[in-house]
Scaffold this active site. Structure first.
Site, mmCIF file in Angstrom:
data_model
loop_
_atom_site.group_PDB
_atom_site.id
_atom_site.type_symbol
_atom_site.label_atom_id
_atom_site.label_comp_id
_atom_site.label_asym_id
_atom_site.label_seq_id
_atom_site.Cartn_x
_atom_site.Cartn_y
_atom_site.Cartn_z
ATOM 1 N NE ARG A 12 -3.557 0.482 2.484
ATOM 2 C CZ ARG A 12 -4.241 0.865 3.570
ATOM 3 N NH1 ARG A 12 -4.392 0.043 4.583
ATOM 4 N NH2 ARG A 12 -4.766 2.065 3.631
ATOM 5 C CG HIS A 44 -8.576 6.694 10.347
ATOM 6 N ND1 HIS A 44 -9.489 6.592 9.327
ATOM 7 C CD2 HIS A 44 -9.321 6.833 11.471
ATOM 8 C CE1 HIS A 44 -10.716 6.652 9.814
ATOM 9 N NE2 HIS A 44 -10.634 6.802 11.133
ATOM 10 C CB CYS A 65 8.864 0.019 24.704
ATOM 11 S SG CYS A 65 9.655 0.992 23.414
ATOM 12 C CB CYS A 103 12.044 -2.270 23.496
ATOM 13 S SG CYS A 103 10.666 -2.628 22.387
ATOM 14 C CB SER A 162 -18.316 5.990 2.078
ATOM 15 O OG SER A 162 -17.643 5.350 3.166
#
Ligand code: APR
Length: 274
Positions: free
Chosen positions: A75, A127, A139, A172, A213
């Site tokens: 994507r 989003h 973390c 981490c 939509s």
């Protein structure tokens, strides 16, 4: 465009009231990025093995992080190969025209609004943004750009060892994840500006809804709040949708058409004095 609509938009521009722009995948359609629910949409086409709604979940990422990364890297290749279109540029010009009277709330994770020139401070990416990652541990909630060394995937192909090494939390060592909101996750303020987005329509003079939509609840809440406090709602979409009905119920306007055609005309109306 209907002279009555142009006059109404000009009156708004001559006021001091804020403009909130709420965008969805449709604003990027003319850049060649599939929408989610259109015929070639991400949620329609999905990936080879899984239903699309399964791919965009924390559950799938936890059980199969590589499959999810392959899908997102494909994507992202589409998004990086796309250019902002006339609609994105019109939204940038609206921000330049209105300054602090302007706010953009986008559902899109493609990053095209920022690439076109909208400023991060006036752009709520509710989003997330597919160009950024954070720790899947987590973390921390630190957000940083996807490492440039990660290879974007033109087709469904495995991650390289170098990709696996780069897609790690810098602090981490756990998997890094795309900075996007998944179907089995919730909005919040820190990562997705939820509270700020709910507060945004209060006092707005105009809510310009483009290319969505009406399938998701936060945008619908934003529209209802704006309509409830008397803002001018203008919905731009080739097809009728819940926002067009909401706009017309609130004495606003549904402008049937492509964003790349309609938004430059609206911008011209906003530019003219009085
Ligand atoms: N100009 C304006 N609108 C367009 C254009 C265009 N050129 N082409 C298509 N559209 C409209 C379609 O008519 C449709 O109403 O864009 C809308 C796209 O709808 P969706 O594919 O559902 O995308 P969106 O509304 O952004 O989805 C909202 O749902 O799954 C989640 O996270 C995902 O952010 C997404 C959210």
């Amino acid at each position: 465009m209907d002279p009555n609509i142009l006059a109404t938009v000009r009156d708004f521009a001559a006021s001091e009231a804020p403009l909130v722009v709420l965008s969805g995948a449709g604003i990027s359609a003319e850049s060649g990025i599939p929408t989610f629910r259109g015929p070639e949409g991400y949620w329609t086409v999905g990936s080879r093995h899984y239903r699309p709604e399964e791919m965009a979940t924390l559950g799938m990422f936890r059980s199969n992080p590589e499959e999810v990364w392959r899908w997102y890297l494909r994507r992202l290749a589409v998004c990086r190969g796309a250019e902002p279109n006339a609609a994105h540029r019109a939204v940038v010009d609206m921000e330049r025209l209105f300054g602090d009277r302007f706010l953009l709330i986008t559902q899109n994770v493609d990053g095209l609004h920022l690439r076109a020139g909208n400023t991060p401070g006036r752009t709520y990416q509710i989003h997330g943004n597919i160009n950024f990652v954070r720790c899947a541990g987590p973390c921390s909630n630190d957000i940083y750009p996807l490492p440039a060394s990660v290879e974007l995937k033109e087709k469904d192909e495995p991650l390289s060892d170098a990709d696996r090494a780069a897609l790690r939390c810098r602090a981490c060592g756990a998997w890094a994840r795309p900075h996007v909101l998944w179907f089995d996750e919730s909005y919040d303020e820190e990562l997705y500006r939820f509270n700020s987005s709910i507060e945004a329509p209060a006092g707005a003079g105009m809510l310009l809804i483009v290319g969505t939509s009406g399938a998701t609840n936060l945008p619908m809440q934003i529209g209802s709040i704006a309509a409830g406090q008397g803002a001018l709602l203008v919905d731009v979409n080739p097809d009728r949708n819940p926002f067009s009905a909401m706009a017309e119920r609130a004495n606003g306007f549904f402008l049937a058409g492509a964003a790349g055609t309609v938004l430059p005309s609206l911008l011209e109306a906003m530019r003219r004095d009085g």
